[in-house]
Design an enzyme around this catalytic site. Structure first.
Site, mmCIF file in Angstrom:
data_model
loop_
_atom_site.group_PDB
_atom_site.id
_atom_site.type_symbol
_atom_site.label_atom_id
_atom_site.label_comp_id
_atom_site.label_asym_id
_atom_site.label_seq_id
_atom_site.Cartn_x
_atom_site.Cartn_y
_atom_site.Cartn_z
ATOM 1 N N TYR A 160 0.839 -1.216 0.000
ATOM 2 C CA TYR A 160 0.000 0.000 0.000
ATOM 3 C C TYR A 160 0.873 1.264 0.000
ATOM 4 C CZ TYR A 160 -3.907 2.986 1.621
ATOM 5 O OH TYR A 160 -4.867 3.966 1.753
ATOM 6 N N LYS A 164 0.881 4.055 -2.930
ATOM 7 C CA LYS A 164 0.487 5.444 -2.636
ATOM 8 C C LYS A 164 1.635 6.421 -2.880
ATOM 9 C CE LYS A 164 -3.825 4.725 -1.498
ATOM 10 N NZ LYS A 164 -4.912 5.242 -2.356
HETATM 11 P P1 NAD Z 1 -13.373 2.068 1.473
HETATM 12 O O1 NAD Z 1 -12.876 0.682 1.554
HETATM 13 O O2 NAD Z 1 -14.494 2.502 2.340
HETATM 14 O O3 NAD Z 1 -13.748 2.450 -0.035
HETATM 15 C C1 NAD Z 1 -12.981 2.032 -1.133
HETATM 16 C C2 NAD Z 1 -13.812 2.175 -2.370
HETATM 17 O O4 NAD Z 1 -13.115 1.613 -3.480
HETATM 18 C C3 NAD Z 1 -15.129 1.428 -2.267
HETATM 19 O O5 NAD Z 1 -16.159 2.235 -2.820
HETATM 20 C C4 NAD Z 1 -14.896 0.200 -3.126
HETATM 21 O O6 NAD Z 1 -16.086 -0.312 -3.695
HETATM 22 C C5 NAD Z 1 -13.999 0.775 -4.194
HETATM 23 N N1 NAD Z 1 -13.271 -0.261 -4.917
HETATM 24 C C6 NAD Z 1 -12.582 -1.319 -4.405
HETATM 25 N N2 NAD Z 1 -12.065 -2.056 -5.386
HETATM 26 C C7 NAD Z 1 -12.416 -1.439 -6.556
HETATM 27 C C8 NAD Z 1 -12.181 -1.704 -7.929
HETATM 28 N N3 NAD Z 1 -11.438 -2.754 -8.295
HETATM 29 N N4 NAD Z 1 -12.702 -0.871 -8.871
HETATM 30 C C9 NAD Z 1 -13.458 0.190 -8.503
HETATM 31 N N5 NAD Z 1 -13.708 0.504 -7.213
HETATM 32 C C10 NAD Z 1 -13.195 -0.308 -6.257
HETATM 33 O O7 NAD Z 1 -12.103 2.988 1.716
HETATM 34 P P2 NAD Z 1 -11.927 4.559 1.933
HETATM 35 O O8 NAD Z 1 -11.358 4.736 3.271
HETATM 36 O O9 NAD Z 1 -13.149 5.297 1.550
HETATM 37 O O10 NAD Z 1 -10.760 4.819 0.876
HETATM 38 C C11 NAD Z 1 -10.904 5.617 -0.291
HETATM 39 C C12 NAD Z 1 -9.519 5.997 -0.779
HETATM 40 O O11 NAD Z 1 -8.860 6.763 0.225
HETATM 41 C C13 NAD Z 1 -8.609 4.803 -1.066
HETATM 42 O O12 NAD Z 1 -7.802 5.072 -2.184
HETATM 43 C C14 NAD Z 1 -7.752 4.725 0.181
HETATM 44 O O13 NAD Z 1 -6.539 4.087 -0.066
HETATM 45 C C15 NAD Z 1 -7.605 6.195 0.501
HETATM 46 N N6 NAD Z 1 -7.221 6.485 1.878
HETATM 47 C C16 NAD Z 1 -8.020 6.122 2.907
HETATM 48 C C17 NAD Z 1 -7.623 6.419 4.212
HETATM 49 C C18 NAD Z 1 -8.450 6.057 5.406
HETATM 50 O O14 NAD Z 1 -7.952 6.243 6.527
HETATM 51 N N7 NAD Z 1 -9.666 5.584 5.263
HETATM 52 C C19 NAD Z 1 -6.412 7.082 4.433
HETATM 53 C C20 NAD Z 1 -5.624 7.433 3.345
HETATM 54 C C21 NAD Z 1 -6.045 7.141 2.067
#
Ligand code: NAD
Length: 251
Positions: A160, A164
């Site tokens: 990851y 990123k």
């Molecule tokens: P989440 O797991 O709630 O949502 C992830 C989304 O990606 C979901 O809607 C899922 O359906 C979609 N997804 C998964 N596989 C997919 C695919 N193959 N094609 C299309 N869509 C797909 O996670 P989140 O926390 O909402 O994360 C959203 C983004 O933010 C991600 O890129 C994550 O890495 C990033 N992020 C999250 C955090 C955190 O603390 N939650 C921190 C830093 C970055």
């Protein structure tokens, strides 16, 4: 013409992984600003349709489109269908992402590849697919959701963190390639945000690393995306990384 000149209700945004978490909040905030929104989802059609319903009930326009954005063919279909439906794409938010956490010693090739395929290659594929129409329009806002983990590393997240960090490099390279045609490319680096992804993270383990003393909300990340996508300042900001992390990373 710059994006500032085009009314928001004539602009179109594609949000990958827009059915829940941060992507959902981004789709809703852009929909509420008046943009037409394509809510991409991989599996949860009910959740994506729910986002569409909220946007349309508030007077906006949105559609849900299924597609695994780690797959080139699915991405081509997603972008083609979005263009057929709305005629243009002004904003792409590369939000879809997964984790497959484990220490390097135990990390299987499929754990590595699965995360790279979606979190990095997916960003490449979607960005490439929208670049042509955006360059032709001489306008566009590409916003990539990276992570603080891509800046500082995190044990158990070699895959990851690499993906990123890669997104940040990709953001800067593409920003330089497309700037002359009015297209901006920026990254947002969230810290720990309360979503399904961080469900298993124990707050007591991480709060000491967050100066603001709490997890962030999806809406707080969405607010930064809204700024980059719709604020006039967004037209003159490119190749940057914006931390929405409660102060975790201070450059
Ligand atoms: P989440 O797991 O709630 O949502 C992830 C989304 O990606 C979901 O809607 C899922 O359906 C979609 N997804 C998964 N596989 C997919 C695919 N193959 N094609 C299309 N869509 C797909 O996670 P989140 O926390 O909402 O994360 C959203 C983004 O933010 C991600 O890129 C994550 O890495 C990033 N992020 C999250 C955090 C955190 O603390 N939650 C921190 C830093 C970055």
């Amino acid at each position: 013409m710059s994006t500032v000149d085009l009314p928001l209700n004539e602009q179109v945004a594609v949000v990958t992984g827009g059915s829940r978490g941060i992507g959902r909040a981004i789709a809703l905030i852009l929909g509420n600003m008046g943009l037409k929104v394509v809510v991409n989802y991989a599996r949860s059609s009910d959740a994506a349709e729910e986002v569409v319903k909220i946007i349309t009930e508030n007077g906006g326009e949105a559609i849900a489109l299924q597609g695994d954005v780690s797959q080139a063919e699915a991405v081509d279909t997603l972008i083609k269908t979005s263009l057929e439906k709305f005629g243009r794409i002004d904003v792409l938010v590369n939000n879809a992402g997964i984790t497959r956490d484990t220490l390097l010693m135990r990390m299987k090739s499929e754990d590595w590849q699965g995360v790279i395929d979606l979190n990095l290659t997916g960003v490449f594929l979607c960005t490439k697919a929208v670049t042509k129409p955006m360059l032709k329009q001489k306008r566009g806002r590409i916003i990539n959701i990276s992570s603080v983990v891509g800046q500082m590393g995190n044990p158990g997240q070699a895959n990851y963190s690499a993906a990123k960090a890669g997104v940040i490099g990709l953001t800067k390279a593409v920003a330089k390639e497309v700037a002359s045609r009015g297209v901006t490319v920026n990254a947002v680096a969230p810290g720990f945000i309360a979503t399904d992804m961080t469900e298993k993270v124990k707050a007591e383990d991480i709060l000491q690393f967050i100066p603001l003393g709490r997890l962030g909300t999806a809406e707080e990340v969405a607010g930064m995306v809204r700024f980059l996508a719709t604020d006039p300042a967004g037209a003159y900001i490119t190749g940057q990384v914006f931390n929405v992390d409660g102060g975790m990373v201070m450059a």
